[in-house]
Write a protein that holds these residues in place. Structure first.
Motif, PDB file in Angstrom:
ATOM      1  N   LEU A 181       0.842  -1.188   0.000  1.00 43.62           N
ATOM      2  CA  LEU A 181       0.000   0.000   0.000  1.00 43.62           C
ATOM      3  C   LEU A 181       0.878   1.238   0.000  1.00 43.62           C
ATOM      4  CD1 LEU A 181      -2.796   1.314   0.217  1.00 43.62           C
ATOM      5  CD2 LEU A 181      -2.545   1.189   2.699  1.00 43.62           C
ATOM      6  N   ARG A 182       0.708   2.024  -1.008  1.00 44.85           N
ATOM      7  CA  ARG A 182       1.487   3.252  -1.128  1.00 44.85           C
ATOM      8  C   ARG A 182       0.699   4.363  -0.447  1.00 44.85           C
ATOM      9  NH1 ARG A 182       3.104   5.826  -6.875  1.00 44.85           N
ATOM     10  NH2 ARG A 182       4.221   7.604  -6.045  1.00 44.85           N
ATOM     11  N   THR A 183       1.297   5.035   0.537  1.00 44.27           N
ATOM     12  CA  THR A 183       0.584   6.049   1.296  1.00 44.27           C
ATOM     13  C   THR A 183       1.099   7.457   1.050  1.00 44.27           C
ATOM     14  OG1 THR A 183       2.028   5.740   3.195  1.00 44.27           O
ATOM     15  CG2 THR A 183       0.011   4.434   3.139  1.00 44.27           C
ATOM     16  N   GLU A 184       2.196   7.610   0.348  1.00 45.16           N
ATOM     17  CA  GLU A 184       2.731   8.930   0.054  1.00 45.16           C
ATOM     18  C   GLU A 184       3.109   9.002  -1.417  1.00 45.16           C
ATOM     19  OE1 GLU A 184       5.982  11.843   2.086  1.00 45.16           O
ATOM     20  OE2 GLU A 184       4.524  10.779   3.329  1.00 45.16           O
ATOM     21  N   PHE A 185       2.785  10.133  -2.041  1.00 47.70           N
ATOM     22  CA  PHE A 185       2.976  10.299  -3.474  1.00 47.70           C
ATOM     23  C   PHE A 185       3.761  11.572  -3.740  1.00 47.70           C
ATOM     24  CE2 PHE A 185      -0.725   7.751  -2.802  1.00 47.70           C
ATOM     25  CZ  PHE A 185      -0.696   6.799  -3.804  1.00 47.70           C
ATOM     26  N   GLU A 186       4.781  11.456  -4.578  1.00 40.51           N
ATOM     27  CA  GLU A 186       5.604  12.605  -4.969  1.00 40.51           C
ATOM     28  C   GLU A 186       4.914  13.352  -6.101  1.00 40.51           C
ATOM     29  OE1 GLU A 186       8.720  13.362  -3.551  1.00 40.51           O
ATOM     30  OE2 GLU A 186       8.177  11.791  -2.108  1.00 40.51           O
ATOM     31  N   GLY A 242       7.329  18.056  -4.246  1.00 38.30           N
ATOM     32  CA  GLY A 242       6.709  17.857  -2.946  1.00 38.30           C
ATOM     33  C   GLY A 242       6.153  16.466  -2.819  1.00 38.30           C
ATOM     34  N   SER A 243       5.497  16.222  -1.697  1.00 41.68           N
ATOM     35  CA  SER A 243       4.852  14.932  -1.493  1.00 41.68           C
ATOM     36  C   SER A 243       3.539  15.136  -0.754  1.00 41.68           C
ATOM     37  CB  SER A 243       5.764  13.968  -0.726  1.00 41.68           C
ATOM     38  OG  SER A 243       6.100  14.506   0.528  1.00 41.68           O
ATOM     39  N   MET A 244       2.600  14.243  -1.061  1.00 37.39           N
ATOM     40  CA  MET A 244       1.269  14.275  -0.472  1.00 37.39           C
ATOM     41  C   MET A 244       0.952  12.878   0.042  1.00 37.39           C
ATOM     42  SD  MET A 244      -2.386  15.046  -2.383  1.00 37.39           S
ATOM     43  CE  MET A 244      -1.985  16.731  -2.798  1.00 37.39           C
ATOM     44  N   ARG A 245       0.410  12.819   1.251  1.00 34.43           N
ATOM     45  CA  ARG A 245       0.018  11.521   1.811  1.00 34.43           C
ATOM     46  C   ARG A 245      -1.458  11.274   1.548  1.00 34.43           C
ATOM     47  NH1 ARG A 245      -3.042  12.352   6.189  1.00 34.43           N
ATOM     48  NH2 ARG A 245      -2.751  14.258   7.393  1.00 34.43           N
ATOM     49  N   LEU A 246      -1.848  10.012   1.680  1.00 39.56           N
ATOM     50  CA  LEU A 246      -3.264   9.684   1.564  1.00 39.56           C
ATOM     51  C   LEU A 246      -4.037  10.375   2.672  1.00 39.56           C
ATOM     52  CD1 LEU A 246      -3.237   5.851   0.798  1.00 39.56           C
ATOM     53  CD2 LEU A 246      -3.837   7.704  -0.756  1.00 39.56           C
ATOM     54  N   ALA A 247      -5.239  10.800   2.386  1.00 45.42           N
ATOM     55  CA  ALA A 247      -6.078  11.467   3.374  1.00 45.42           C
ATOM     56  C   ALA A 247      -6.759  10.436   4.266  1.00 45.42           C
ATOM     57  CB  ALA A 247      -7.130  12.318   2.679  1.00 45.42           C
ATOM     58  N   THR A 248      -6.977  10.823   5.509  1.00 45.64           N
ATOM     59  CA  THR A 248      -7.727   9.992   6.451  1.00 45.64           C
ATOM     60  C   THR A 248      -9.132  10.572   6.596  1.00 45.64           C
ATOM     61  OG1 THR A 248      -7.056  11.316   8.357  1.00 45.64           O
ATOM     62  CG2 THR A 248      -5.619   9.456   7.743  1.00 45.64           C
ATOM     63  N   VAL A 303      -8.307  24.525   0.468  1.00 42.35           N
ATOM     64  CA  VAL A 303      -7.060  25.071   1.018  1.00 42.35           C
ATOM     65  C   VAL A 303      -6.715  24.361   2.318  1.00 42.35           C
ATOM     66  CG1 VAL A 303      -5.993  27.143   2.005  1.00 42.35           C
ATOM     67  CG2 VAL A 303      -7.332  27.313  -0.097  1.00 42.35           C
ATOM     68  N   VAL A 304      -7.696  24.226   3.204  1.00 41.91           N
ATOM     69  CA  VAL A 304      -7.467  23.562   4.497  1.00 41.91           C
ATOM     70  C   VAL A 304      -7.132  22.091   4.282  1.00 41.91           C
ATOM     71  CG1 VAL A 304      -8.516  22.930   6.703  1.00 41.91           C
ATOM     72  CG2 VAL A 304      -8.938  25.185   5.733  1.00 41.91           C
ATOM     73  N   LEU A 305      -7.867  21.438   3.409  1.00 42.40           N
ATOM     74  CA  LEU A 305      -7.641  20.014   3.160  1.00 42.40           C
ATOM     75  C   LEU A 305      -6.254  19.759   2.572  1.00 42.40           C
ATOM     76  CD1 LEU A 305      -8.890  17.242   3.336  1.00 42.40           C
ATOM     77  CD2 LEU A 305      -9.947  17.624   1.130  1.00 42.40           C
ATOM     78  N   LEU A 306      -5.863  20.532   1.585  1.00 45.84           N
ATOM     79  CA  LEU A 306      -4.538  20.353   0.986  1.00 45.84           C
ATOM     80  C   LEU A 306      -3.428  20.619   1.997  1.00 45.84           C
ATOM     81  CD1 LEU A 306      -5.060  21.928  -2.544  1.00 45.84           C
ATOM     82  CD2 LEU A 306      -4.724  19.497  -2.001  1.00 45.84           C
ATOM     83  N   SER A 307      -3.618  21.616   2.855  1.00 49.44           N
ATOM     84  CA  SER A 307      -2.576  21.927   3.837  1.00 49.44           C
ATOM     85  C   SER A 307      -2.373  20.789   4.835  1.00 49.44           C
ATOM     86  CB  SER A 307      -2.903  23.223   4.577  1.00 49.44           C
ATOM     87  OG  SER A 307      -4.012  23.065   5.434  1.00 49.44           O
ATOM     88  N   GLN A 308      -3.378  19.953   5.022  1.00 57.16           N
ATOM     89  CA  GLN A 308      -3.260  18.822   5.947  1.00 57.16           C
ATOM     90  C   GLN A 308      -2.552  17.623   5.331  1.00 57.16           C
ATOM     91  OE1 GLN A 308      -7.030  19.171   8.885  1.00 57.16           O
ATOM     92  NE2 GLN A 308      -7.433  18.276   6.912  1.00 57.16           N
ATOM     93  N   VAL A 309      -2.681  17.428   4.019  1.00 60.23           N
ATOM     94  CA  VAL A 309      -2.146  16.216   3.403  1.00 60.23           C
ATOM     95  C   VAL A 309      -0.826  16.418   2.669  1.00 60.23           C
ATOM     96  CG1 VAL A 309      -4.396  15.092   3.231  1.00 60.23           C
ATOM     97  CG2 VAL A 309      -3.571  16.478   1.322  1.00 60.23           C
TER      98      VAL A 309
END
Length: 166
Positions: A45-50, A68-74, A96-102
């Protein structure tokens, strides 16, 4: 499940009743190979994406951050913006808030917050919104495209460099 109320008066009684179980757990047991916990397995399972932004974020010093890198959202990531006052005042602020979290990293910046996402170019925010949707709903960063000249279909990986670059 039964509830038990513990008061200061019966606290000692409760501790004595639970002490033998706690002491038995602390005593070392002979090593039984079958009793050892299995080592963690890689489930693939890949949880982080470049990713690489089309334009890049320019910080206060004038440095451009593109990779940059983005992780899967919970589920928490998806629910938290719903109680954010900025989102309640302006529903468009949700992304904006959602992207700043992941977003876990943007160039050398590891503390990505809403203020950084606010100062990104609109093309980069649109790219990140699409990237978020792809990794969280489809589980990959590939997109099917068609060549405008020969009309041949193929896949591109959106996380890599810009089109035409290797």
């Amino acid at each position: 499940m039964r509830r038990r109320t513990v008061t200061a008066g019966n606290l000692e009684e409760f501790l004595e009743a639970t002490a033998p179980a706690a002491e038995a757990a602390e005593q070392p047991r002979p090593q039984d190979p079958a009793a050892r916990p299995a080592p963690p397995r890689d489930h693939g399972l890949r949880t982080e994406f470049e990713f690489e932004l089309p334009r890049g974020y320019v910080d206060e010093a004038g440095t451009v951050h593109r990779e940059g890198s983005m992780r899967l959202a919970t589920a928490r990531d998806e629910l938290r913006p719903q109680i954010d006052l900025r989102v309640k005042e302006n529903p468009a602020y949700l992304s904006v808030v959602l992207l700043s979290q992941v977003i876990t990293r943007l160039g050398t910046i590891t503390d990505v917050h809403a203020g950084i996402v606010e100062r990104m170019y609109a093309t980069d925010v649109a790219f990140l919104q699409d990237f978020y949707r792809r990794v969280n709903s489809e589980g990959h960063t590939r997109a099917a495209v068609t060549c405008p000249h020969c009309e041949g279909g193929f896949e591109v990986d959106l996380s890599g460099g810009r089109l035409g670059e290797s």
